[in-house]
Scaffold this motif. Structure first.
Motif, PDB file in Angstrom:
ATOM      1  N   TYR A 155     -18.244 -28.245  -9.662  1.00  0.00           N
ATOM      2  CA  TYR A 155     -18.266 -28.275  -8.211  1.00  0.00           C
ATOM      3  C   TYR A 155     -19.203 -27.183  -7.689  1.00  0.00           C
ATOM      4  CZ  TYR A 155     -16.463 -28.837  -3.532  1.00  0.00           C
ATOM      5  OH  TYR A 155     -16.347 -29.088  -2.191  1.00  0.00           O
ATOM      6  N   ARG A 158     -22.835 -28.032  -8.382  1.00  0.00           N
ATOM      7  CA  ARG A 158     -23.292 -29.096  -7.501  1.00  0.00           C
ATOM      8  C   ARG A 158     -23.646 -28.534  -6.120  1.00  0.00           C
ATOM      9  NH1 ARG A 158     -23.298 -34.641  -6.746  1.00  0.00           N
ATOM     10  NH2 ARG A 158     -23.557 -34.891  -8.973  1.00  0.00           N
ATOM     11  N   LEU A 159     -22.828 -27.595  -5.656  1.00  0.00           N
ATOM     12  CA  LEU A 159     -23.087 -26.993  -4.349  1.00  0.00           C
ATOM     13  C   LEU A 159     -24.406 -26.238  -4.343  1.00  0.00           C
ATOM     14  CD1 LEU A 159     -19.582 -25.550  -3.450  1.00  0.00           C
ATOM     15  CD2 LEU A 159     -20.715 -27.495  -2.391  1.00  0.00           C
ATOM     16  N   ALA A 161     -27.126 -27.004  -5.603  1.00  0.00           N
ATOM     17  CA  ALA A 161     -28.329 -27.838  -5.509  1.00  0.00           C
ATOM     18  C   ALA A 161     -28.783 -27.869  -4.061  1.00  0.00           C
ATOM     19  CB  ALA A 161     -28.030 -29.254  -6.003  1.00  0.00           C
ATOM     20  N   GLY A 162     -29.895 -27.215  -3.782  1.00  0.00           N
ATOM     21  CA  GLY A 162     -30.399 -27.227  -2.412  1.00  0.00           C
ATOM     22  C   GLY A 162     -29.728 -26.209  -1.504  1.00  0.00           C
ATOM     23  N   ARG A 298     -25.904 -22.289   3.428  1.00  0.00           N
ATOM     24  CA  ARG A 298     -26.006 -23.375   4.409  1.00  0.00           C
ATOM     25  C   ARG A 298     -24.690 -24.108   4.643  1.00  0.00           C
ATOM     26  NH1 ARG A 298     -31.312 -24.326   1.903  1.00  0.00           N
ATOM     27  NH2 ARG A 298     -32.855 -23.649   3.424  1.00  0.00           N
ATOM     28  N   LEU A 299     -23.958 -24.357   3.563  1.00  0.00           N
ATOM     29  CA  LEU A 299     -22.759 -25.191   3.675  1.00  0.00           C
ATOM     30  C   LEU A 299     -21.533 -24.414   4.104  1.00  0.00           C
ATOM     31  CD1 LEU A 299     -23.009 -27.502   0.545  1.00  0.00           C
ATOM     32  CD2 LEU A 299     -23.328 -28.123   2.928  1.00  0.00           C
ATOM     33  N   GLN A 302     -16.766 -23.407   0.852  1.00  0.00           N
ATOM     34  CA  GLN A 302     -16.307 -24.636   0.204  1.00  0.00           C
ATOM     35  C   GLN A 302     -15.224 -24.263  -0.791  1.00  0.00           C
ATOM     36  OE1 GLN A 302     -17.654 -27.825   0.593  1.00  0.00           O
ATOM     37  NE2 GLN A 302     -19.028 -27.141   2.197  1.00  0.00           N
ATOM     38  N   ARG A 327     -24.042 -38.039 -22.421  1.00  0.00           N
ATOM     39  CA  ARG A 327     -25.058 -38.410 -21.440  1.00  0.00           C
ATOM     40  C   ARG A 327     -26.317 -37.559 -21.630  1.00  0.00           C
ATOM     41  NH1 ARG A 327     -23.422 -38.767 -15.037  1.00  0.00           N
ATOM     42  NH2 ARG A 327     -25.540 -38.618 -14.258  1.00  0.00           N
TER      43      ARG A 327
ATOM     44  N   LEU B  21     -36.855 -27.047  -5.491  1.00  0.00           N
ATOM     45  CA  LEU B  21     -36.361 -28.299  -6.066  1.00  0.00           C
ATOM     46  C   LEU B  21     -37.265 -28.762  -7.203  1.00  0.00           C
ATOM     47  CD1 LEU B  21     -35.323 -30.252  -2.869  1.00  0.00           C
ATOM     48  CD2 LEU B  21     -33.832 -29.684  -4.784  1.00  0.00           C
ATOM     49  N   ARG B  24     -36.621 -26.202 -10.176  1.00  0.00           N
ATOM     50  CA  ARG B  24     -35.303 -26.209 -10.799  1.00  0.00           C
ATOM     51  C   ARG B  24     -34.850 -27.581 -11.242  1.00  0.00           C
ATOM     52  NH1 ARG B  24     -30.865 -22.362  -8.320  1.00  0.00           N
ATOM     53  NH2 ARG B  24     -29.749 -23.994  -9.393  1.00  0.00           N
ATOM     54  N   ARG B  25     -35.332 -28.631 -10.585  1.00  0.00           N
ATOM     55  CA  ARG B  25     -34.823 -29.968 -10.893  1.00  0.00           C
ATOM     56  C   ARG B  25     -35.923 -30.949 -11.274  1.00  0.00           C
ATOM     57  NH1 ARG B  25     -29.095 -30.435  -9.606  1.00  0.00           N
ATOM     58  NH2 ARG B  25     -28.701 -28.229  -9.426  1.00  0.00           N
ATOM     59  N   PRO B 151     -19.037 -32.183  -1.385  1.00  0.00           N
ATOM     60  CA  PRO B 151     -19.184 -33.378  -2.236  1.00  0.00           C
ATOM     61  C   PRO B 151     -17.841 -34.009  -2.609  1.00  0.00           C
ATOM     62  CG  PRO B 151     -19.742 -31.370  -3.469  1.00  0.00           C
ATOM     63  CD  PRO B 151     -19.396 -30.939  -2.082  1.00  0.00           C
ATOM     64  N   ASP B 154     -17.972 -37.377  -5.001  1.00  0.00           N
ATOM     65  CA  ASP B 154     -18.244 -37.153  -6.406  1.00  0.00           C
ATOM     66  C   ASP B 154     -17.122 -36.396  -7.085  1.00  0.00           C
ATOM     67  OD1 ASP B 154     -20.772 -38.285  -7.191  1.00  0.00           O
ATOM     68  OD2 ASP B 154     -21.497 -37.161  -5.471  1.00  0.00           O
ATOM     69  N   LEU B 316     -28.334 -31.814   3.164  1.00  0.00           N
ATOM     70  CA  LEU B 316     -28.148 -31.293   1.807  1.00  0.00           C
ATOM     71  C   LEU B 316     -27.533 -32.340   0.895  1.00  0.00           C
ATOM     72  CD1 LEU B 316     -26.929 -27.649   2.383  1.00  0.00           C
ATOM     73  CD2 LEU B 316     -28.808 -28.366   0.906  1.00  0.00           C
ATOM     74  N   ARG B 320     -28.994 -34.010  -2.616  1.00  0.00           N
ATOM     75  CA  ARG B 320     -28.250 -34.179  -3.867  1.00  0.00           C
ATOM     76  C   ARG B 320     -28.301 -35.629  -4.324  1.00  0.00           C
ATOM     77  NH1 ARG B 320     -24.021 -30.394  -1.880  1.00  0.00           N
ATOM     78  NH2 ARG B 320     -22.962 -32.194  -1.051  1.00  0.00           N
ATOM     79  N   GLU B 324     -29.937 -37.336  -7.688  1.00  0.00           N
ATOM     80  CA  GLU B 324     -29.105 -38.199  -8.533  1.00  0.00           C
ATOM     81  C   GLU B 324     -29.784 -39.561  -8.744  1.00  0.00           C
ATOM     82  OE1 GLU B 324     -25.729 -38.047 -10.757  1.00  0.00           O
ATOM     83  OE2 GLU B 324     -26.296 -36.516  -9.307  1.00  0.00           O
ATOM     84  N   ARG B 327     -32.458 -39.207 -11.238  1.00  0.00           N
ATOM     85  CA  ARG B 327     -31.888 -39.098 -12.575  1.00  0.00           C
ATOM     86  C   ARG B 327     -31.492 -40.480 -13.102  1.00  0.00           C
ATOM     87  NH1 ARG B 327     -27.058 -34.684 -13.698  1.00  0.00           N
ATOM     88  NH2 ARG B 327     -26.300 -35.692 -15.573  1.00  0.00           N
ATOM     89  N   ASN B 328     -30.879 -41.269 -12.242  1.00  0.00           N
ATOM     90  CA  ASN B 328     -30.453 -42.602 -12.668  1.00  0.00           C
ATOM     91  C   ASN B 328     -31.625 -43.521 -12.934  1.00  0.00           C
ATOM     92  OD1 ASN B 328     -27.892 -41.805 -12.405  1.00  0.00           O
ATOM     93  ND2 ASN B 328     -27.414 -43.012 -10.604  1.00  0.00           N
TER      94      ASN B 328
END
Lengths: 337, 337
Positions: A155, A158-159, A161-162, A298-299, A302, A327, B21, B24-25, B151, B154, B316, B320, B324, B327-328
């Motif tokens: 969790y 995931r937060l 990211a960005g 930003r969020l 959480q 995976r 982004l 990192r991604r 999130p 998810d 945001l 995410r 995703e 990635r998929n």
């Protein structure tokens, strides 16, 4: 590696949920070896886990099963059978991290991925283990170490990211939270502790929980995984709940606050200490619940809340990690997910 | 599709965080087209988003930018430029879901993936849209529709790996939670509503929030995505907070309860209604916070808490989702992640 409460819960879960996992996730793990403190059992074609569980129950060791070898150590097993993933669930040892630390290190060195719920090796040597995994193109996952079945670590990841996680506050230990909750309700520390032990919420030697070390380990793992710090247990300032009095707790409650054992990261400083939390804050959970608040730029704040560890909860988190490893390996990414 | 608060927040975020982004991604999205209600702008080589944002600010429409076409509709834009992903962020319309529903349907039909924060089309036609995406091997993601930047979806999905979610309870609407919180503190409903509007927590026409429809939409999306039901808005029994009095709220608080607008799923029944929640329960959050509790067979109750929607938060969650989707698509999985 290890076939105690968590290991057996995992074995049972795989037996019960195997079909569903295969159908829904295309994921059908085969157990090729199991080690406990008295010996090991292995079969490259896949162990009959019902039989292994039976042997463990009847004789106290997997080495008494039909594929068993008495006296074979986990390390020897690692050198004998190849596995895609090693599940390390031996008991936590905060002294030198063994035997888990060696298991994890050797597995990663051979390019095997590792899923573990063992806090000791991570608290003591997480930056080095992360580096090793990355170097070897292996995956190292440990969701079960923090929050039991509550996927706290992912969790947080995931937060981020960005967004930027600027701080963390957590109630990471169910035992101490239970004791403090009962003290709020009028019990003395010793009474609350005894009750927690009777209910199975506290171990016979509860010092790791009470002194805040269990929380500190979890905090270290969060600091590394979620915030990208390179911390170990020595970087945490730790104070347990030994000095907290019933009067203090009652007085805080009266002011609409609650005394909680809070683990926090602020400006890269790691700390565990009893502290007052506003009753209205989402972090203020009761009983054996755990909670973690991530403070994001930003969020905002959480929070995740859930029951802490337990055999089944931890086993579930291991299954999630295994699915994730699969995976990643199919996508041939090394290091982290 | 759409360049209101969310669309512009997304554009700004991509400008600000683009480098991070990418590093990192490995994720560097290029915007090839933007449509608002007055026209569109497009460039297959990638739009200059600073200029497009400027045109929107100065003239109220992207079609006044150097790549703009006045009067071009979103649907026409879809037929003109190809994109890997369509971001649908036009306003929510619970009548017929338009124009979002058509945008999503046409995009999926052409095999483009879709990321949306638009609750209307999903609340009205989610099972059909899911089916269409699966059929076309496209990805449909909508994290921002529930919980804003939190999130929630998810998290629920992740819990259901190896466990069963048997029920859900959520406080899914920040506006009504703010109003009920202020009523707890002594305000009358109308005073609290006015204050919420002044602070920007409630829209000028707050009926979708107050009547529980916003919560109901989010509940439908959770029911489909997390529990695998095939529900639409018509399956929800909805009651808003119009009838709640200050006295009722005060009396409940006195008994250590709080009146909240709770959205719930139990035995496949979807319901939104004002209900009493124990103050000590993790679901009992205050102010504009949202919270969702997943009731799991093995893991027990798992709760996430965070600020509800807002332009940046939703943007945001779209980022995410985009990551995703990428990635998929690289893993060439269709349908769901």
């Amino acid at each position: 590696m290890g076939f105690g409460v968590v290991g057996r819960a995992l074995a049972r879960l795989l037996l019960e949920e195997g079909e569903r996992l295969a159908k829904r996730r295309g994921f059908r793990p085969i157990v090729v070896g199991v080690a406990d403190s008295l010996g090991a059992a292995y079969d490259e074609g896949g162990l009959d886990m019902l039989e292994v569980l039976g042997a463990k129950e009847r004789y106290g060791t997997v080495s008494k099963s039909s594929s068993g070898v008495r006296g074979m150590t986990g390390l020897e097993l690692l050198g004998t059978v190849y596995a895609d993933v090693v599940v390390e669930v031996t008991p936590t040892n905060l002294g030198d991290g063994e035997p888990g630390l060696t298991h994890i290190r050797e597995a990663l060195k051979s390019g095997m991925s590792v899923v573990t719920s063992n806090k000791g090796p991570l608290a003591l040597a997480m930056p080095a283990l992360m580096e090793l995994a990355r170097h070897r193109g292996a995956v190292l996952r440990f969701s079960g170490t923090v929050g039991g079945g509550t996927p706290v670590l992912d969790y947080g990841r995931r937060l981020s990211a960005g967004d930027y996680i600027e701080g963390v506050e957590g109630i990471l230990n169910g035992t101490t939270n239970y004791i403090l909750t009962r003290m709020t309700e009028g019990l003395e520390f010793q009474e609350a502790l005894r009750e927690a032990q009777e209910r199975g919420y506290a171990e016979r030697d509860p010092s790791m929980d009470l002194e805040g070390l269990d929380s500190a380990c979890k905090l270290v793992i969060m600091a590394n995984y979620v915030l990208g710090l390179k911390a170990t247990l020595r970087d945490v300032e730790v104070k347990g709940i030994g000095g907290v009095t019933r009067e203090e707790v009652a007085e805080a409650y009266h002011r609409d606050y609650a005394v909680k054992l809070v683990a926090s990261i602020r400006e890269d400083k790691l700390k565990v200490e009893p502290r007052e939390v506003p009753r209205r804050s989402p972090l203020c959970v009761w009983g054996v619940l755990n909670a973690v608040t991530f403070k994001c730029r930003r969020l905002g704040e959480q929070t995740v809340v859930g029951r802490g560890a337990g055999g089944v909860e931890t086993a579930l988190s291991i299954i999630r990690d295994l699915a994730e490893v699969k995976r990643n390996l199919s996508g041939s990414l090394g290091g982290w997910a």
